[in-house]
Design a protein around this motif. Structure first.
Motif, PDB file in Angstrom:
ATOM      1  N   GLU A  58      31.878  62.017 105.544  1.00  0.00           N
ATOM      2  CA  GLU A  58      32.117  61.093 104.429  1.00  0.00           C
ATOM      3  C   GLU A  58      33.231  60.093 104.716  1.00  0.00           C
ATOM      4  N   ALA A  59      33.825  60.172 105.929  1.00  0.00           N
ATOM      5  CA  ALA A  59      34.999  59.344 106.246  1.00  0.00           C
ATOM      6  C   ALA A  59      36.030  59.484 105.140  1.00  0.00           C
ATOM      7  N   HIS A  60      36.274  60.732 104.770  1.00  0.00           N
ATOM      8  CA  HIS A  60      37.175  61.077 103.665  1.00  0.00           C
ATOM      9  C   HIS A  60      38.535  61.429 104.261  1.00  0.00           C
ATOM     10  N   PHE A  61      39.485  60.516 104.173  1.00  0.00           N
ATOM     11  CA  PHE A  61      40.760  60.678 104.861  1.00  0.00           C
ATOM     12  C   PHE A  61      41.818  61.392 104.023  1.00  0.00           C
ATOM     13  N   LYS A  62      41.855  61.130 102.738  1.00  0.00           N
ATOM     14  CA  LYS A  62      42.938  61.651 101.902  1.00  0.00           C
ATOM     15  C   LYS A  62      42.407  62.679 100.899  1.00  0.00           C
ATOM     16  N   VAL A  86      38.529  67.652  97.489  1.00  0.00           N
ATOM     17  CA  VAL A  86      37.888  67.889  98.782  1.00  0.00           C
ATOM     18  C   VAL A  86      38.899  67.537  99.859  1.00  0.00           C
ATOM     19  N   LYS A  87      39.091  68.431 100.814  1.00  0.00           N
ATOM     20  CA  LYS A  87      40.087  68.202 101.858  1.00  0.00           C
ATOM     21  C   LYS A  87      39.774  66.945 102.663  1.00  0.00           C
ATOM     22  N   GLY A  88      40.807  66.133 102.865  1.00  0.00           N
ATOM     23  CA  GLY A  88      40.664  64.943 103.683  1.00  0.00           C
ATOM     24  C   GLY A  88      41.056  65.206 105.124  1.00  0.00           C
ATOM     25  N   LEU A  89      40.712  64.295 106.020  1.00  0.00           N
ATOM     26  CA  LEU A  89      41.007  64.455 107.441  1.00  0.00           C
ATOM     27  C   LEU A  89      42.507  64.529 107.714  1.00  0.00           C
ATOM     28  N   SER A  90      43.310  63.923 106.851  1.00  0.00           N
ATOM     29  CA  SER A  90      44.757  63.936 107.067  1.00  0.00           C
ATOM     30  C   SER A  90      45.348  65.340 106.957  1.00  0.00           C
ATOM     31  N   ASP A  91      44.587  66.278 106.406  1.00  0.00           N
ATOM     32  CA  ASP A  91      45.053  67.662 106.286  1.00  0.00           C
ATOM     33  C   ASP A  91      44.881  68.453 107.580  1.00  0.00           C
ATOM     34  N   PHE A  92      44.216  67.845 108.579  1.00  0.00           N
ATOM     35  CA  PHE A  92      43.939  68.567 109.816  1.00  0.00           C
ATOM     36  C   PHE A  92      44.670  67.906 110.982  1.00  0.00           C
ATOM     37  N   ILE A 101      29.349  55.638 100.128  1.00  0.00           N
ATOM     38  CA  ILE A 101      28.039  55.166 100.593  1.00  0.00           C
ATOM     39  C   ILE A 101      28.278  53.955 101.487  1.00  0.00           C
ATOM     40  N   GLY A 102      27.821  54.065 102.743  1.00  0.00           N
ATOM     41  CA  GLY A 102      28.019  52.983 103.704  1.00  0.00           C
ATOM     42  C   GLY A 102      29.463  52.914 104.149  1.00  0.00           C
ATOM     43  N   GLY A 103      29.918  51.706 104.424  1.00  0.00           N
ATOM     44  CA  GLY A 103      31.304  51.497 104.812  1.00  0.00           C
ATOM     45  C   GLY A 103      31.555  51.589 106.303  1.00  0.00           C
ATOM     46  N   ILE A 104      32.671  50.999 106.714  1.00  0.00           N
ATOM     47  CA  ILE A 104      33.112  51.012 108.111  1.00  0.00           C
ATOM     48  C   ILE A 104      34.445  51.746 108.183  1.00  0.00           C
ATOM     49  N   PRO A 105      34.477  52.925 108.814  1.00  0.00           N
ATOM     50  CA  PRO A 105      35.744  53.666 108.886  1.00  0.00           C
ATOM     51  C   PRO A 105      36.786  52.951 109.734  1.00  0.00           C
ATOM     52  N   ASP A 106      37.988  52.859 109.213  1.00  0.00           N
ATOM     53  CA  ASP A 106      39.146  52.355 109.958  1.00  0.00           C
ATOM     54  C   ASP A 106      40.032  53.571 110.244  1.00  0.00           C
ATOM     55  N   VAL A 107      39.775  54.211 111.385  1.00  0.00           N
ATOM     56  CA  VAL A 107      40.432  55.484 111.694  1.00  0.00           C
ATOM     57  C   VAL A 107      41.934  55.306 111.841  1.00  0.00           C
ATOM     58  N   LYS A 126      41.285  54.548 106.380  1.00  0.00           N
ATOM     59  CA  LYS A 126      40.615  54.049 105.188  1.00  0.00           C
ATOM     60  C   LYS A 126      39.220  53.571 105.571  1.00  0.00           C
ATOM     61  N   VAL A 127      38.401  53.282 104.564  1.00  0.00           N
ATOM     62  CA  VAL A 127      37.034  52.834 104.790  1.00  0.00           C
ATOM     63  C   VAL A 127      36.842  51.463 104.165  1.00  0.00           C
TER      64      VAL A 127
END
Length: 445
Positions: A253-257, A299-305, A266-272, A276-277
């Motif tokens: 889901e490109a869910h960062f936070k 829901v846990k975001g990527l910043s938690d890992f 839905i859609g979007g371009i991830p800015d790793v 953000k998306v």
């Protein structure tokens, strides 16, 4: 290209190629058995022609799948020796059982292909059905082994050693049911729409209309039902991944936070880099609902890992979006077709609906490949989740890039040969049943 990337690329190519033939091997024999059953019940020679046409296609694709599957077996040991050294004794059971299922499938196919007018008609039909049952069993067993990589079980990992091995627990790990269900339904969607699309094209070309119409109906109904059921299995898989592999869900889901009422993207371009998306459509709370069953649970975001344990976000996200988008398109097509079958008979032969099926021919397999990309890339950097990293499992042997180039050439050659053989089978359709029969339709214009 370094050896690690070459090894991963070769494995991805081999899996991506083989999975198509695996799905056909699971689904096409079921279609063949349905057509054969209709022939035995009605005596209609068109169904016999469909059955023989499909059985010849299955024989070609079965042989190709056997070749690519054998290559994969060798690649596991040659490219990932450290993985097989430790994992082989643990998840070897589903692989050995898959080998048994494959042999049963091969023997049953031999009986079926050469059993016309030699075996009892219903026993002959049963051998064809057994080909499909064995194919489905093979698929479930292989997916069980893959699920173990995502949810390792059946052993204790103590001081770098794998102890107290339980093969049964390893085979029936926490992920096997959700992955197997999703995979089997996906196989019916992909293969069903591919077969239906080919027959729809022949109908639009006004060739053997009765033959292709009946073949189209068998494939289209199966594909439509599967496409409607697929979101249910997808929801089961999403909830399972939430619990077992939260970083994979976040990458999908490109869910960062981490936040409450997490939004579905839905859609979007991830800015790793900036986490953000861009250009995405966000539905507040909906990711929380899909993951946890309510709209407020975070829901846990990527910043938690840790960054070193995060999957590649862009590939995983784009693949997931492709899979879902194409799945929705095929589900809508399935709904339209089933409504036509049940309520709006005039829709069934509508040329625009048939053209839609022709366009949909490759979509199921594209979605399938995208889904497997999510499964495999989303697990990275682990080959055995939280136990062994992929970089630690690769062979130390140099020159893997040359092997990758060689295998690429082999798979391209196999693809061209199979395409030619299938094309020739389609051209041979008029010869597969008696042209003097009243049901034989051949438009020679």
């Amino acid at each position: 290209m370094n050896d690690f990337i070459a090894a991963r690329s070769q494995m991805a190519l081999s899996l991506g190629f083989h999975i198509i033939f695996s799905c056909i091997g699971m689904v096409m024999p079921i279609f063949m058995a349905i057509s054969h059953y209709k022939y035995l019940k009605t005596g209609d020679e068109i169904y016999k022609g469909i059955t023989k046409a499909w059985s010849m296609g299955i024989a070609i694709l079965f042989a190709t799948g056997a070749v690519s599957g054998t290559m994969l077996s060798f690649e596991l040991g040659l490219l990932w020796p450290k993985f097989m050294k430790h994992a082989g004794p643990i998840f070897g059971m589903p692989f050995s059982l898959e080998g048994t299922a494959f042999f049963v499938e091969a023997i049953a196919l031999g009986f079926y292909l050469y059993g016309w007018k030699k075996l009892n008609p219903w026993f002959h039909w049963f051998t064809g059905l057994l080909v499909g049952i064995s194919g489905l069993a093979s698929g479930i067993l292989v997916v069980s082994a893959n699920a173990w990589m995502n949810s390792p079980a059946g052993f204790d990992y103590i001081n770098g050693k794998y102890l107290n091995i339980d093969p049964i627990k390893a085979m029936f790990n926490d992920a096997w049911f959700s992955q197997a269900l999703h995979m089997i339904i996906a196989a019916f969607v992909a293969t069903g729409f591919a077969i239906a699309g080919i027959h729809a094209l022949m109908i639009l070309k006004r060739k053997n209309i009765k033959f292709h119409s009946r073949a189209f109906k068998i494939a289209a109904i199966s594909a439509s039902i599967a496409a409607i059921l697929q979101p249910i299995s997808g929801d089961i898989s999403a909830k399972d991944i939430t619990q077992r592999q939260p970083e994979k869900l976040a990458a999908m889901e490109a869910h960062f936070k981490t936040d409450s009422a997490s939004a579905l993207i839905i859609g979007g371009i991830p800015d790793v880099k900036n986490e953000k998306v861009k250009f995405a459509v966000k539905i507040p709370g909906f990711l929380s609902f899909l993951a946890h069953g309510n709209f407020k649970t975070p829901v846990k975001g990527l910043s938690d890992f840790p960054k070193n344990d995060r999957p590649p976000v862009s590939i995983t996200h784009y693949s997931f979006q492709i899979m879902v988008f194409l799945g929705v398109i095929l589900m809508i097509l399935g709904f339209i077709y089933l409504i036509g079958i049940i309520r709006k008979k005039q829709w069934v032969n509508n040329k625009y609906l048939l053209k839609f099926f022709v366009i949909a021919t490759p979509l199921g397999y594209i979605a399938l490949e995208a889904g497997w990309t999510v499964t495999e890339v989303g697990r990275q950097p682990w080959i055995i989740y939280k136990v062994m990293k992929t970089a630690d499992a690769v062979t130390p042997m140099p020159g893997i890039a040359y092997s990758f180039y060689l295998f690429t050439a082999i798979f391209i050659s196999l693809s061209l040969i199979v395409a030619f053989l299938i094309y020739r089978q389609i051209k041979m359709v008029p010869k597969l049943y008696d042209p003097t029969d009243k049901n034989y339709i051949l438009n020679k214009k």
